[in-house]
Motif scaffolding. Structure first.
Motif, PDB file in Angstrom:
ATOM      1  N   ASP A  96     -50.473   6.306  -1.690  1.00 58.35           N
ATOM      2  CA  ASP A  96     -51.473   6.587  -2.738  1.00 58.35           C
ATOM      3  C   ASP A  96     -52.310   5.357  -3.096  1.00 58.35           C
ATOM      4  OD1 ASP A  96     -51.050   9.276  -2.963  1.00 58.35           O
ATOM      5  OD2 ASP A  96     -49.566   9.097  -4.552  1.00 58.35           O
ATOM      6  N   ARG A  97     -52.477   4.452  -2.139  1.00 61.50           N
ATOM      7  CA  ARG A  97     -53.415   3.346  -2.341  1.00 61.50           C
ATOM      8  C   ARG A  97     -54.821   3.848  -2.073  1.00 61.50           C
ATOM      9  NH1 ARG A  97     -53.016  -1.831   0.860  1.00 61.50           N
ATOM     10  NH2 ARG A  97     -53.013  -0.334   2.586  1.00 61.50           N
ATOM     11  N   LEU A  98     -55.765   3.408  -2.892  1.00 66.26           N
ATOM     12  CA  LEU A  98     -57.162   3.752  -2.670  1.00 66.26           C
ATOM     13  C   LEU A  98     -57.729   2.839  -1.591  1.00 66.26           C
ATOM     14  CD1 LEU A  98     -59.656   5.427  -3.564  1.00 66.26           C
ATOM     15  CD2 LEU A  98     -60.196   3.535  -5.118  1.00 66.26           C
ATOM     16  N   LEU A  99     -58.233   3.431  -0.522  1.00 62.97           N
ATOM     17  CA  LEU A  99     -58.805   2.675   0.585  1.00 62.97           C
ATOM     18  C   LEU A  99     -60.248   3.094   0.804  1.00 62.97           C
ATOM     19  CD1 LEU A  99     -55.832   2.879   3.126  1.00 62.97           C
ATOM     20  CD2 LEU A  99     -56.358   1.025   1.546  1.00 62.97           C
ATOM     21  N   ASP A 100     -61.057   2.121   1.177  1.00 64.57           N
ATOM     22  CA  ASP A 100     -62.469   2.357   1.466  1.00 64.57           C
ATOM     23  C   ASP A 100     -62.713   2.345   2.965  1.00 64.57           C
ATOM     24  OD1 ASP A 100     -62.935   2.262  -1.261  1.00 64.57           O
ATOM     25  OD2 ASP A 100     -63.985   0.336  -1.226  1.00 64.57           O
ATOM     26  N   LEU A 101     -63.587   3.214   3.421  1.00 60.59           N
ATOM     27  CA  LEU A 101     -64.166   3.110   4.746  1.00 60.59           C
ATOM     28  C   LEU A 101     -65.575   2.551   4.568  1.00 60.59           C
ATOM     29  CD1 LEU A 101     -63.072   6.457   6.450  1.00 60.59           C
ATOM     30  CD2 LEU A 101     -62.323   4.154   7.069  1.00 60.59           C
ATOM     31  N   ALA A 102     -65.804   1.380   5.116  1.00 60.68           N
ATOM     32  CA  ALA A 102     -67.096   0.724   4.970  1.00 60.68           C
ATOM     33  C   ALA A 102     -67.559   0.244   6.335  1.00 60.68           C
ATOM     34  CB  ALA A 102     -67.001  -0.442   3.987  1.00 60.68           C
ATOM     35  N   TYR A 205     -54.445  -1.962  -8.908  1.00 61.69           N
ATOM     36  CA  TYR A 205     -53.231  -2.588  -9.412  1.00 61.69           C
ATOM     37  C   TYR A 205     -52.332  -1.651 -10.202  1.00 61.69           C
ATOM     38  CZ  TYR A 205     -55.210  -7.017  -7.925  1.00 61.69           C
ATOM     39  OH  TYR A 205     -55.719  -8.034  -7.166  1.00 61.69           O
ATOM     40  N   GLY A 206     -52.802  -0.456 -10.521  1.00 64.13           N
ATOM     41  CA  GLY A 206     -51.991   0.462 -11.307  1.00 64.13           C
ATOM     42  C   GLY A 206     -51.482  -0.179 -12.574  1.00 64.13           C
ATOM     43  N   ALA A 207     -52.334  -1.023 -13.176  1.00 66.12           N
ATOM     44  CA  ALA A 207     -51.911  -1.818 -14.328  1.00 66.12           C
ATOM     45  C   ALA A 207     -51.804  -0.958 -15.572  1.00 66.12           C
ATOM     46  CB  ALA A 207     -52.894  -2.964 -14.570  1.00 66.12           C
TER      47      ALA A 207
END
Length: 449
Positions: A96-102, A205-207
């Motif tokens: 569930d990490r947010l990843l970008d395709l750039a 960071y799910g802070a």
């Protein structure tokens, strides 16, 4: 699911990809495609999404060229931004990490200035080699997700022209740079800095909720970027252009131009011919990243008090030391014994490497798990102090993988990079590149036991 939409129009400008004459697939990273649920794409569908940039379902309807400023070799530049790339999509991996395709080389944008917005095929090949090697050596890095040759002849001043063109798609843990905050601070847009800060804390960071989000982000970014610096140095990597627009607040290394791996432990080794003063040399990379974090702290004063920001910034040295020790021991395959013993061991290793001129990759290969203790190559006076301290350590893992018995380490020096490219340029022979990627991944498996 497109989280970046929460930042509104201030984050970037909608753009269109270039219409390329050809789309010839050269690399498809199925390992990472599986991690984000795209491994099932057919070959034609892959080309449509990553060569023609048809939107992925339920994702960004149009690519965004991100806005940012930055210090380039410590000179502030307010005229930059995504000049030959854009954010194409956002996805979640299995954790569930947010990843970008750039992208890199996808065409002109409002920030291209006088550039053509393209990428040379050689530049794409070099980035594949850099990211694969860094990932294998435990450095948090963007991943080369797709490379497609695009059929244009490009003219460049620093390599033989015309040369072949490509578009690269990177997978990365966000693309919010220190320079993103710098642009907002330049415009005195405290509201947007507050939004950016919340976005980073929530998505990277799910802070937990905090009364001082600026200080919280500063603490997280300082620790992450200190870890990035430490891991790059232990890998022997020289990024080459550690400008503030190339520093991601997640501490993930990305955007590879004139990179190199140093053959020996040479603090003054540089990657870029234009880095005449050695600002971003091998031994000054931690200093460079720390300096860039000071610019982030300055931006965050628009939403918080300076004292807690400075306190977080000042912890960089401790974070760097801890990450450096941990990673150095990981490459040696030694079980840690505590900072009071580990630091002298590592200082002795650096001294021995500097005095002897021994190959860096060879050293880690030979000593992984302590076998170098009986190696006559290390019997001289240069290694005496290191050898004595190393004898007290236990192996953290064994040398059971076939890689350790292959006779030589997997390295990535400029001569091999040029040789791999020459085979492509002269004979359209891609076997050396694919073979090198396989060798790097075998090394990665060996390091992970």
């Amino acid at each position: 699911m497109v989280k970046i939409a929460s930042l509104g129009k201030a984050i970037g400008d909608p753009v269109a990809a270039a219409n390329f004459p050809e789309t010839v697939l050269r690399l498809r990273n199925d390992r990472w495609a599986a991690a984000v649920g795209l491994d099932g794409l057919s070959g034609e569908t892959w080309l449509r999404h990553f060569g023609r940039f048809e939107p992925l379902p339920d994702n960004l309807p149009q690519p965004l060229a991100l806005r940012y400023h930055g210090h380039q070799f410590r000179v502030y530049n307010p005229e930059i931004g995504d000049g030959r790339g854009f954010l194409f999509a956002q996805l979640l991996d299995g954790a569930d990490r947010l990843l970008d395709l750039a992208t890199k080389g996808s065409g002109t944008t409002p920030y291209s200035r006088r550039g053509d917005g393209r990428l040379t095929l050689k530049g794409g090949v070099r980035e594949i080699l850099a990211t694969e090697m860094l990932e294998a050596l435990g450095v948090e890095t963007s991943k080369s997700f797709s490379l497609i040759e695009t059929g244009e002849a490009l003219h460049r001043g620093d390599e033989p022209s015309p040369t072949r063109s490509a578009v690269l798609v990177r997978l990365g843990h966000g693309h919010i740079r220190i320079g993103t905050f710098q642009r907002a601070a330049f415009e005195r847009n405290g509201d947007f800095i507050r939004e950016l800060t919340s976005y980073c804390l929530d998505n990277f960071y799910g802070a937990p909720e905090t009364d001082d989000p600026g200080a919280e982000l500063m603490e997280r970014a300082t620790q992450a970027c200190a870890r990035q610096a430490a891991h790059m140095v232990v890998a022997g990597f020289v990024h080459g252009v550690l400008n503030s627009d190339n520093i991601n607040v997640t501490g993930e290394s990305f955007d590879y131009g004139p990179w190199r791996f140093t053959p020996q432990w040479q603090p003054g080794f540089t990657a870029a011919y234009f880095d005449e003063g050695g600002l971003y040399s091998f031994g000054r990379q931690a200093e460079a990243i720390h300096w860039n974090l000071a610019q982030l702290a300055g931006c965050l004063t628009l939403i918080g008090e300076s004292t807690p920001l400075k306190a977080a910034f000042d912890r960089f040295a401790d974070h760097y030391r801890d990450a450096f020790v941990e990673q150095f021991l990981w490459r040696l395959g030694f079980a840690p014994r505590g900072l009071e013993q580990d630091m002298p061991l590592i200082e002795a290793a650096q001294q021995a490497l500097t005095q002897s001129g021994a190959g860096l990759d060879r050293f880690f290969f030979d000593w992984m798990g302590r076998p170098g203790l009986d190696d006559p190559a290390y019997a001289g006076a240069d290694f005496a102090g290191f050898r004595e301290r190393a004898a007290a350590y236990e192996p953290a893992r064994g040398r059971n993988h076939a890689y350790w018995w292959g006779g030589s380490p997997c390295s990535m020096h400029i001569e091999e990079v040029e040789a791999i490219w020459a085979r492509i340029a002269e004979d359209d022979d891609w076997a050396p590149l694919y073979g090198k990627v396989d060798a790097i991944r075998a090394m990665s498996a060996a390091y992970r036991g």
